[in-house]
Design an enzyme around this catalytic site. Structure first.
Site, PDB file in Angstrom:
ATOM      1  N   LYS A   1       0.709  -1.108  -0.149  1.00 19.86           N
ATOM      2  CA  LYS A   1      -0.105   0.079  -0.095  1.00 19.86           C
ATOM      3  C   LYS A   1       0.845   1.289  -0.019  1.00 19.86           C
ATOM      4  O   LYS A   1       2.047   1.133   0.334  1.00 19.86           O
ATOM      5  CB  LYS A   1      -1.007  -0.017   1.352  1.00 19.86           C
ATOM      6  CG  LYS A   1      -1.994  -1.077   1.038  1.00 19.86           C
ATOM      7  CD  LYS A   1      -2.894  -0.990   2.191  1.00 19.86           C
ATOM      8  CE  LYS A   1      -4.113  -1.935   2.329  1.00 19.86           C
ATOM      9  NZ  LYS A   1      -5.154  -2.024   3.178  1.00 19.86           N
ATOM     10  N   TYR A   5     -12.305  -1.277  -3.719  1.00 22.86           N
ATOM     11  CA  TYR A   5     -12.917  -1.569  -2.512  1.00 22.86           C
ATOM     12  C   TYR A   5     -14.475  -1.435  -2.559  1.00 22.86           C
ATOM     13  O   TYR A   5     -14.905  -1.230  -1.402  1.00 22.86           O
ATOM     14  CB  TYR A   5     -12.408  -0.587  -1.583  1.00 22.86           C
ATOM     15  CG  TYR A   5     -10.878  -1.031  -0.973  1.00 22.86           C
ATOM     16  CD1 TYR A   5     -10.875  -2.152  -0.191  1.00 22.86           C
ATOM     17  CD2 TYR A   5      -9.862  -0.093  -1.321  1.00 22.86           C
ATOM     18  CE1 TYR A   5      -9.470  -2.608  -0.014  1.00 22.86           C
ATOM     19  CE2 TYR A   5      -8.526  -0.494  -0.677  1.00 22.86           C
ATOM     20  CZ  TYR A   5      -8.350  -1.762  -0.041  1.00 22.86           C
ATOM     21  OH  TYR A   5      -7.163  -2.101   0.348  1.00 22.86           O
ATOM     22  N   ASN A  43      -2.071   0.063   6.654  1.00 20.87           N
ATOM     23  CA  ASN A  43      -1.726  -1.193   7.123  1.00 20.87           C
ATOM     24  C   ASN A  43      -0.804  -1.784   6.090  1.00 20.87           C
ATOM     25  O   ASN A  43      -0.616  -3.131   6.505  1.00 20.87           O
ATOM     26  CB  ASN A  43      -2.959  -2.195   7.674  1.00 20.87           C
ATOM     27  CG  ASN A  43      -3.761  -2.319   6.779  1.00 20.87           C
ATOM     28  OD1 ASN A  43      -3.685  -1.983   5.554  1.00 20.87           O
ATOM     29  ND2 ASN A  43      -4.785  -3.296   6.913  1.00 20.87           N
ATOM     30  N   HIS A  81      -2.230  -5.506   1.338  1.00 17.37           N
ATOM     31  CA  HIS A  81      -3.593  -6.110   1.370  1.00 17.37           C
ATOM     32  C   HIS A  81      -3.242  -7.358   0.742  1.00 17.37           C
ATOM     33  O   HIS A  81      -2.443  -7.846   0.162  1.00 17.37           O
ATOM     34  CB  HIS A  81      -4.301  -5.296   0.307  1.00 17.37           C
ATOM     35  CG  HIS A  81      -5.417  -5.977  -0.261  1.00 17.37           C
ATOM     36  ND1 HIS A  81      -6.590  -6.037   0.582  1.00 17.37           N
ATOM     37  CD2 HIS A  81      -5.746  -6.583  -1.372  1.00 17.37           C
ATOM     38  CE1 HIS A  81      -7.617  -6.521  -0.286  1.00 17.37           C
ATOM     39  NE2 HIS A  81      -6.993  -7.108  -1.406  1.00 17.37           N
ATOM     40  N   GLU A  97     -10.151  -9.645  -7.981  1.00 16.04           N
ATOM     41  CA  GLU A  97      -8.960  -8.542  -7.605  1.00 16.04           C
ATOM     42  C   GLU A  97      -7.937  -8.567  -8.785  1.00 16.04           C
ATOM     43  O   GLU A  97      -7.245  -7.748  -8.927  1.00 16.04           O
ATOM     44  CB  GLU A  97      -8.755  -8.663  -6.184  1.00 16.04           C
ATOM     45  CG  GLU A  97      -9.492  -8.192  -5.168  1.00 16.04           C
ATOM     46  CD  GLU A  97      -9.068  -8.480  -3.639  1.00 16.04           C
ATOM     47  OE1 GLU A  97     -10.021  -7.994  -2.796  1.00 16.04           O
ATOM     48  OE2 GLU A  97      -8.082  -8.821  -3.373  1.00 16.04           O
TER      49      GLU A  97
HETATM   50  P1  CMP Z   1      -7.569  -4.523   3.492  1.00 15.03           P
HETATM   51  O1  CMP Z   1      -7.223  -5.775   3.751  1.00 15.03           O
HETATM   52  O2  CMP Z   1      -6.958  -3.735   2.359  1.00 15.03           O
HETATM   53  O3  CMP Z   1      -8.962  -4.518   3.213  1.00 15.03           O
HETATM   54  C1  CMP Z   1      -9.811  -3.461   3.570  1.00 15.03           C
HETATM   55  C2  CMP Z   1      -9.279  -2.408   4.232  1.00 15.03           C
HETATM   56  O4  CMP Z   1     -10.256  -1.503   4.966  1.00 15.03           O
HETATM   57  C3  CMP Z   1      -8.519  -2.922   5.445  1.00 15.03           C
HETATM   58  O5  CMP Z   1      -7.374  -3.745   4.776  1.00 15.03           O
HETATM   59  C4  CMP Z   1      -8.083  -1.831   6.254  1.00 15.03           C
HETATM   60  O6  CMP Z   1      -7.106  -1.011   5.532  1.00 15.03           O
HETATM   61  C5  CMP Z   1      -9.472  -1.060   6.201  1.00 15.03           C
HETATM   62  N1  CMP Z   1     -10.415  -1.222   7.139  1.00 15.03           N
HETATM   63  C6  CMP Z   1     -10.886  -2.045   7.638  1.00 15.03           C
HETATM   64  N2  CMP Z   1     -11.534  -1.955   8.501  1.00 15.03           N
HETATM   65  C7  CMP Z   1     -11.400  -0.581   8.988  1.00 15.03           C
HETATM   66  C8  CMP Z   1     -11.689   0.273  10.096  1.00 15.03           C
HETATM   67  N3  CMP Z   1     -12.517   0.076  11.046  1.00 15.03           N
HETATM   68  N4  CMP Z   1     -11.391   1.507   9.997  1.00 15.03           N
HETATM   69  C9  CMP Z   1     -10.585   1.990   9.075  1.00 15.03           C
HETATM   70  N5  CMP Z   1      -9.928   1.301   7.946  1.00 15.03           N
HETATM   71  C10 CMP Z   1     -10.712  -0.022   8.038  1.00 15.03           C
END
Ligand code: CMP
Length: 137
Positions: A9, A49, A112, A115, A126
């Site tokens: 990311k 998303y 984070n 993904h 995806e």
């Molecule tokens: P990802 O695995 O990319 O899939 C969806 C993304 O949404 C997840 O990682 C997080 O980065 C984001 N995400 C999921 N839950 C939350 C939350 N409660 N608050 C903010 N971001 C979130």
């Protein structure tokens, strides 16, 4: 053999963690079958998303994902989807195990670092979102 979509990311790219993350992918035994640097538009991030469009974090998430370059990869391994999810660790780095990528590189639940697809159906969608068949080797 199974395939999954991985993304390094924008936070991890900005923090210069691409090399370490790709190195970990190779050490874990994945075969990289596609890899590309992308700079998602807001619309492309929203499309990717789309399943989260009703979530309260959708706006912030898509703004973040379109805030700078990201690396998209198609990875192949036995049980690639669950294997990659194990290497990534929990979505929220506060809950991520020692030794996982998110423990090591994530800042918070949104920023984070990485993904991964969560199921075979989503992996297929995806992967096709970012790669044409001829781009997977
Ligand atoms: P990802 O695995 O990319 O899939 C969806 C993304 O949404 C997840 O990682 C997080 O980065 C984001 N995400 C999921 N839950 C939350 C939350 N409660 N608050 C903010 N971001 C979130």
């Amino acid at each position: 053999m199974q395939r999954t979509l991985a993304i390094v990311k924008p936070d991890a790219v900005a923090n210069k963690n691409v090399g370490e993350i790709v190195s970990r992918i190779e050490r874990e035994g994945f075969r990289i079958v596609g890899m590309r640097l992308v700079n998602l538009s807001r619309r492309e991030a929203e499309g990717f998303y789309a399943v989260h469009r009703d979530k309260p974090f959708f706006n912030d998430l898509t703004a973040f994902m379109s805030s700078g370059p990201a690396v998209v990869l198609c990875l192949e391994a036995e049980d690639a989807i669950s294997k990659w999810r194990t290497v990534m660790g929990a979505t929220n780095p506060e809950n991520a195990d020692e030794g996982t990528l998110r423990k090591q590189f994530a800042t918070n639940i949104e920023r984070n670092a990485v993904h991964g697809s969560d199921a075979p159906e989503t992996a297929a969608v995806e992967i096709a979102y970012f790669f044409k068949g001829v781009e997977l080797v």
